[in-house]
Scaffold this active site. Sequence first.
Site, mmCIF file in Angstrom:
data_model
loop_
_atom_site.group_PDB
_atom_site.id
_atom_site.type_symbol
_atom_site.label_atom_id
_atom_site.label_comp_id
_atom_site.label_asym_id
_atom_site.label_seq_id
_atom_site.Cartn_x
_atom_site.Cartn_y
_atom_site.Cartn_z
ATOM 1 N N LYS A 82 0.868 -1.190 0.000
ATOM 2 C CA LYS A 82 0.000 0.000 0.000
ATOM 3 C C LYS A 82 0.900 1.235 0.000
ATOM 4 O O LYS A 82 1.973 1.229 0.626
ATOM 5 C CB LYS A 82 -0.860 -0.074 1.265
ATOM 6 C CG LYS A 82 -1.943 0.963 1.429
ATOM 7 C CD LYS A 82 -2.753 0.638 2.701
ATOM 8 C CE LYS A 82 -3.892 1.611 2.948
ATOM 9 N NZ LYS A 82 -4.671 1.262 4.157
ATOM 10 N N SER A 157 -9.542 1.144 3.229
ATOM 11 C CA SER A 157 -8.724 1.988 2.373
ATOM 12 C C SER A 157 -7.640 1.224 1.606
ATOM 13 O O SER A 157 -7.047 1.794 0.699
ATOM 14 C CB SER A 157 -8.072 3.081 3.216
ATOM 15 O OG SER A 157 -7.178 2.502 4.149
ATOM 16 N N SER A 181 -9.511 -1.351 7.330
ATOM 17 C CA SER A 181 -9.004 -1.131 5.971
ATOM 18 C C SER A 181 -8.307 -2.297 5.296
ATOM 19 O O SER A 181 -8.019 -2.231 4.113
ATOM 20 C CB SER A 181 -8.057 0.066 5.963
ATOM 21 O OG SER A 181 -8.813 1.231 5.873
HETATM 22 N N1 GLN Z 1 -12.726 3.220 6.951
HETATM 23 C C1 GLN Z 1 -12.108 3.632 8.176
HETATM 24 C C2 GLN Z 1 -11.795 5.108 8.129
HETATM 25 O O1 GLN Z 1 -12.082 5.718 7.133
HETATM 26 C C3 GLN Z 1 -10.889 2.832 8.434
HETATM 27 C C4 GLN Z 1 -9.718 3.258 7.644
HETATM 28 C C5 GLN Z 1 -8.528 2.428 7.906
HETATM 29 O O2 GLN Z 1 -8.617 1.353 8.514
HETATM 30 N N2 GLN Z 1 -7.389 2.938 7.482
HETATM 31 O O3 GLN Z 1 -11.274 5.663 9.058
#
Ligand code: GLN
Length: 481
Positions: A82, A157, A181
């Site tokens: 990532k 994400s 994520s």
């Molecule tokens: N979807 C969650 C957020 O927007 C988690 C994001 C993540 O785990 N990086 O904060």
Amino acid sequence: MSESKSEYLDLPIPELVAKVRNQEVTAEFLVNQSLELIKANQDYHAILDVNQSALDQAKAIDKAIADGETLGVLSGVPFIAKDNFLTKNTKTTAASKMLDNFQAPYQASAIDKLEAAGAIMVAKANLDEFAHGSSTENSAYGPTKNPHDSSKVPGGSSGGSAAAVALNITPFALGTDTGGSIRLPASFCGVVGYKPTYGLVSRYGVIAMASSTDVIGPITRSVSDSAYVLDVLAGQDVNDSTTIKRQDSYLINQDGNKKRDLKGIKFGIIKEHLEMIEDKDVLANIKAAIDKLKAAGADIKEVSLSNSEASLPVYYILAPAEISSNLARYDGVKYGFSSKQAKDLLDTYLLSRGSGFGSESIRRILTGTYVLSSGYQDAYYKQAQKVRSLIVKEYEDIFADVDFLIGPTAATTAFDLGAKPDPISMYKSDYMTIAANLAGIPAISIPSGNVGNLPVGLQLQGPQGQDKQLLDVAHVIGELI
Ligand code: GLN
């Protein structure tokens, strides 16, 4: 779904490594295959940058093997990280204009460990800007598309990482999981996404989002491959004081490939999560998976995580608070984007931050600053910390009674690109994943078949530090459903 067939890249990782070690296939060939697949699948936009040194790294590994050297357990295996991992040979952007063209001065410990084991990072994957999101639509470089249906999101994400593994570009990819994520995109893309216990994998050199819940983990095609990669990644790091002691080994089935059954293992189904599923087909899928566990002798009962409802608001107070602090370093002065229009120092801060960050990151900085401000921190930040402690305690009580929790990773399959313009509706996608981050416990999403052409994810959660036990049981369940 596009068929990315590769003679070798679709093998279980240990088998692939064996073939590289006995010179049946070269690392150079594998890296070339991954690079070709990146090109062939460009339309999904899973990749942001390619490692131009990957082929040289592969040739060096092939030479060492030819010279009779004993190389590491990931020899010649291509992988994708990532783009919030700092890496030597590519740009690191976090999918933000703030870090457009940024070249990191050092590399993340996780990447160093994988490279030391012989793995080769071929590319960096798309994500929501600074990992803020659940769909990979918040990327400053445009969204990733779901490999099963390009009108759908891949989840976020770590959407680029999950899509790349689903497309078979590499056998594994690295993601980060702060509120879901790794697990949500794994669920939407039909792959395995594993979030280790907080602190099990060093965060050194990963761009911080919310430091008290950030974890690093693998995205793979099978549970045993996740365990195999974790075995390389796990352990204490002097550069990350939050890292914890590892268990001896995470490898699956070391004791003679015996499959364990589920007799006597106690599972709890979180009542509140099942009740959240409105889609009848997703609910039927999860219930069918649970029935298979019962048939295999598992002892299953409903449990209540009564603080479930509170997890989402608690997270969306605490995470922005930590985000506002972590993103303070992007000031237009030290590094990253700096506005050319600025006339003085204050202007530099305001214009650089105002136009370098995308709207979701700005929303989080503003929310976080607000909940930490002197007039409001008791009402919001401190209150949220208290409720977080209740969530931790409630999990401890549940795990005194059952061994693991089982249920859906998400209430739905992948949704349409552009379907959730309202931030609250996007945040709700994390309903089932977030509590595990607040409690720091390990959790994994494994594929549970499809509804229509779209994958469903089954989530398993276990007590803190019992990653080995969770992976073992997830492996058995993965073979069963
Ligand atoms: N979807 C969650 C957020 O927007 C988690 C994001 C993540 O785990 N990086 O904060």
